[in-house]
Design an enzyme around this catalytic site. Structure first.
Site, PDB file in Angstrom:
ATOM      1  N   GLN A   1      91.509  55.041  29.106  1.00 32.73           N
ATOM      2  CA  GLN A   1      90.552  56.153  29.065  1.00 32.73           C
ATOM      3  C   GLN A   1      89.778  56.153  30.383  1.00 32.73           C
ATOM      4  OE1 GLN A   1      86.835  55.887  26.776  1.00 32.73           O
ATOM      5  NE2 GLN A   1      87.332  57.865  25.879  1.00 32.73           N
TER       6      GLN A   1
ATOM      7  N   ARG B   1      81.008  61.943  29.197  1.00 33.72           N
ATOM      8  CA  ARG B   1      80.493  61.386  30.450  1.00 33.72           C
ATOM      9  C   ARG B   1      80.437  62.495  31.507  1.00 33.72           C
ATOM     10  NH1 ARG B   1      80.756  55.768  29.276  1.00 33.72           N
ATOM     11  NH2 ARG B   1      80.553  55.909  27.028  1.00 33.72           N
TER      12      ARG B   1
HETATM   13  C1  LIG Z   1      81.468  50.017  19.104  1.00 34.62           C
HETATM   14  C2  LIG Z   1      82.040  51.344  19.515  1.00 34.62           C
HETATM   15  C3  LIG Z   1      82.351  51.584  20.856  1.00 34.62           C
HETATM   16  C4  LIG Z   1      82.890  52.818  21.243  1.00 34.62           C
HETATM   17  N1  LIG Z   1      83.270  53.004  22.550  1.00 34.62           N
HETATM   18  C5  LIG Z   1      83.826  54.189  22.922  1.00 34.62           C
HETATM   19  C6  LIG Z   1      84.326  54.376  24.255  1.00 34.62           C
HETATM   20  O1  LIG Z   1      84.323  53.475  25.087  1.00 34.62           O
HETATM   21  N2  LIG Z   1      84.815  55.596  24.575  1.00 34.62           N
HETATM   22  C7  LIG Z   1      84.858  56.620  23.672  1.00 34.62           C
HETATM   23  O2  LIG Z   1      85.293  57.704  24.029  1.00 34.62           O
HETATM   24  N3  LIG Z   1      84.451  56.461  22.399  1.00 34.62           N
HETATM   25  C8  LIG Z   1      83.938  55.267  22.000  1.00 34.62           C
HETATM   26  N4  LIG Z   1      83.559  55.071  20.692  1.00 34.62           N
HETATM   27  C9  LIG Z   1      83.716  56.187  19.718  1.00 34.62           C
HETATM   28  C10 LIG Z   1      85.019  56.053  18.930  1.00 34.62           C
HETATM   29  O3  LIG Z   1      86.138  56.220  19.756  1.00 34.62           O
HETATM   30  C11 LIG Z   1      85.077  57.079  17.773  1.00 34.62           C
HETATM   31  O4  LIG Z   1      85.124  58.378  18.309  1.00 34.62           O
HETATM   32  C12 LIG Z   1      83.892  57.003  16.805  1.00 34.62           C
HETATM   33  O5  LIG Z   1      83.572  55.666  16.518  1.00 34.62           O
HETATM   34  C13 LIG Z   1      84.197  57.719  15.487  1.00 34.62           C
HETATM   35  O6  LIG Z   1      85.367  57.167  14.906  1.00 34.62           O
HETATM   36  P1  LIG Z   1      85.343  56.080  13.706  1.00 34.62           P
HETATM   37  O7  LIG Z   1      84.612  56.713  12.563  1.00 34.62           O
HETATM   38  O8  LIG Z   1      86.798  55.843  13.415  1.00 34.62           O
HETATM   39  O9  LIG Z   1      84.640  54.862  14.177  1.00 34.62           O
HETATM   40  C14 LIG Z   1      83.068  53.831  20.272  1.00 34.62           C
HETATM   41  C15 LIG Z   1      82.775  53.561  18.926  1.00 34.62           C
HETATM   42  C16 LIG Z   1      82.281  52.338  18.541  1.00 34.62           C
HETATM   43  C17 LIG Z   1      82.020  52.074  17.076  1.00 34.62           C
END
Ligand SMILES: Cc1cc2nc3c(=O)[nH]c(=O)nc-3n(C[C@H](O)[C@H](O)[C@H](O)COP(=O)(O)O)c2cc1C
Length: 366
Positions: free
Chosen positions: A91, A167
């Site tokens: 990414q 971003r």
């Molecule tokens: C601890 C953590 C770190 C994350 N880091 C990123 C990231 O680096 N880049 C990004 O686009 N989304 C990041 N996300 C968002 C996830 O990709 C995702 O869109 C979001 O958690 C919702 O999905 P979920 O319900 O399956 O957790 C992060 C989520 C969590 C929980």
């Protein structure tokens, strides 16, 4: 059972063995611990792991593709994924945070007295100034860096590039932040230009590598997200991004309001339901036939299978569910559903630990 979850899909010239993707997830772990998490998730059977927040610059050496140490780390992650027959995407992102406004608060952030979220209004104000005042020369350097980083990512072994549409791409897209009056501002076409040029730079640098675009959608009434694209602007952004070379879209709520909105807890006022952002996929699919990956609160095999079967989404990405149970996919295919540890979307040991610089993990960790 679960035929759609198990079925392969082609994205560009890349074949994914099934429809389950590990969403980009920054963990703040030491590299050895991070590798173990990634290895566990690859062994768990997902078809693609997206490595979150790979910078297109070399400000943080250990995370930079442009630095030997960083490059070697990414190479190792690619090897780990490939050993388990799992594809891996980088990414690519560029931060839009002006760190000088955070520095005076660093001790309080480190001690857990405040979180970065508490500083959101001043960070957002600085982001708007950064985007609005950036010179064309500075913009061109960043766009070029997307191409250079993509080339290095492929050299390290990545199978796909995800351009992070949040971003800097997200703040250029958004009229909340972008107050420019030149070719990068004012109209939706102009606000899309930066993201489109980043995608084009990647396409030119790695013509055979599929490009996924993390498309952040902002909504009004009620207002959620500050960066990204409002629903009415998708008609402009999606075709432009596709024309620039995007092979698939990964659709989520836009950033820069509360992180607890983009990573919502189960009792969130508005995004508490499983599949909370899928309604944005419905909007995006009006303007493209490319595969769309849904994300956001996805946890149960029945629900995910239903969304895939209906054609609402072509892939399902999960972050927290795969932190809770890396073996989710293997358990689904071996009909061992009852033993799945279901993420309860509490955020306690994942998001909150990351924000408070505490030990990252999941409440289900042994
Ligand atoms: C601890 C953590 C770190 C994350 N880091 C990123 C990231 O680096 N880049 C990004 O686009 N989304 C990041 N996300 C968002 C996830 O990709 C995702 O869109 C979001 O958690 C919702 O999905 P979920 O319900 O399956 O957790 C992060 C989520 C969590 C929980």
């Amino acid at each position: 059972m679960y035929d759609f979850i198990k079925s392969p899909i082609q994205i560009g010239n890349l074949k994914l063995k099934n429809r389950i993707i590990f969403a980009p997830t920054t963990m703040g772990l030491k590299f050895e611990d991070y590798k173990k998490r990634i290895e566990g998730i690859a062994k768990g059977g997902v078809s693609l792991i997206i490595i979150g927040d790979v910078p297109v610059d070399d400000k943080i050496k250990s995370l930079s593709l442009f630095n030997d140490e960083g490059f070697e780390r990414y190479k190792q992650l690619c090897t780990i994924a490939h050993k388990e027959d799992c594809k891996i995407a980088a990414q690519l992102h560029v931060s839009d945070t002006d760190f000088s406004v955070i520095m005076p608060y660093m001790n309080d952030i480190k001690s857990g007295k405040i979180t970065r979220e508490d500083l959101r209004p001043i960070i957002n104000d600085a982001t708007s100034k950064l985007i609005t005042n950036m010179t064309i020369e500075e913009i061109n350097v960043i766009i070029e860096n997307f191409g250079k980083a993509a080339k290095l990512a492929v050299k390290a072994g990545f199978d796909m590039i995800q351009v992070h549409g949040d971003r800097m791409c997200g703040s250029f897209s958004s009229d909340v932040f972008n107050k420019r009056t030149d070719i990068y501002g004012q109209t939706p076409e102009n606000r899309a230009r930066f993201a489109v040029e980043c995608v084009k730079a990647v396409r030119n640098a790695v013509p055979d590598t599929p490009i996924d675009y993390k498309l952040p959608v902002r909504q009004e009434n009620p207002h959620y997200g500050n960066a990204g694209v409002i629903i009415d602007e998708l008609a402009v952004f999606v075709p432009m991004l596709e024309k620039a070379g995007v092979d698939s879209f990964h659709v989520a709520l836009a950033n820069h309001s509360k992180l607890q909105d983009t990573i919502p807890i189960k009792n969130h006022d508005y995004f508490g339901n499983e599949g909370c952002f899928l309604k944005y996929c419905d909007e995006v699919s009006k303007y493209t036939d490319k595969p769309i990956c849904g994300v956001g609160g996805l946890t149960t095999p029945e629900f995910i299978e239903k969304q895939l079967k209906s054609g609402r989404i072509q892939c399902a990405a999960m972050s927290r569910q795969l932190l809770a149970d890396a073996n989710w996919f293997n358990k689904v295919v071996s009909d061992d559903i009852d033993s799945i540890k279901h993420c309860i979307r509490c955020n306690k040991k994942c998001l909150y630990s990351l924000q408070q610089h505490k030990e990252f993990g999941c409440i289900f960790d042994d």
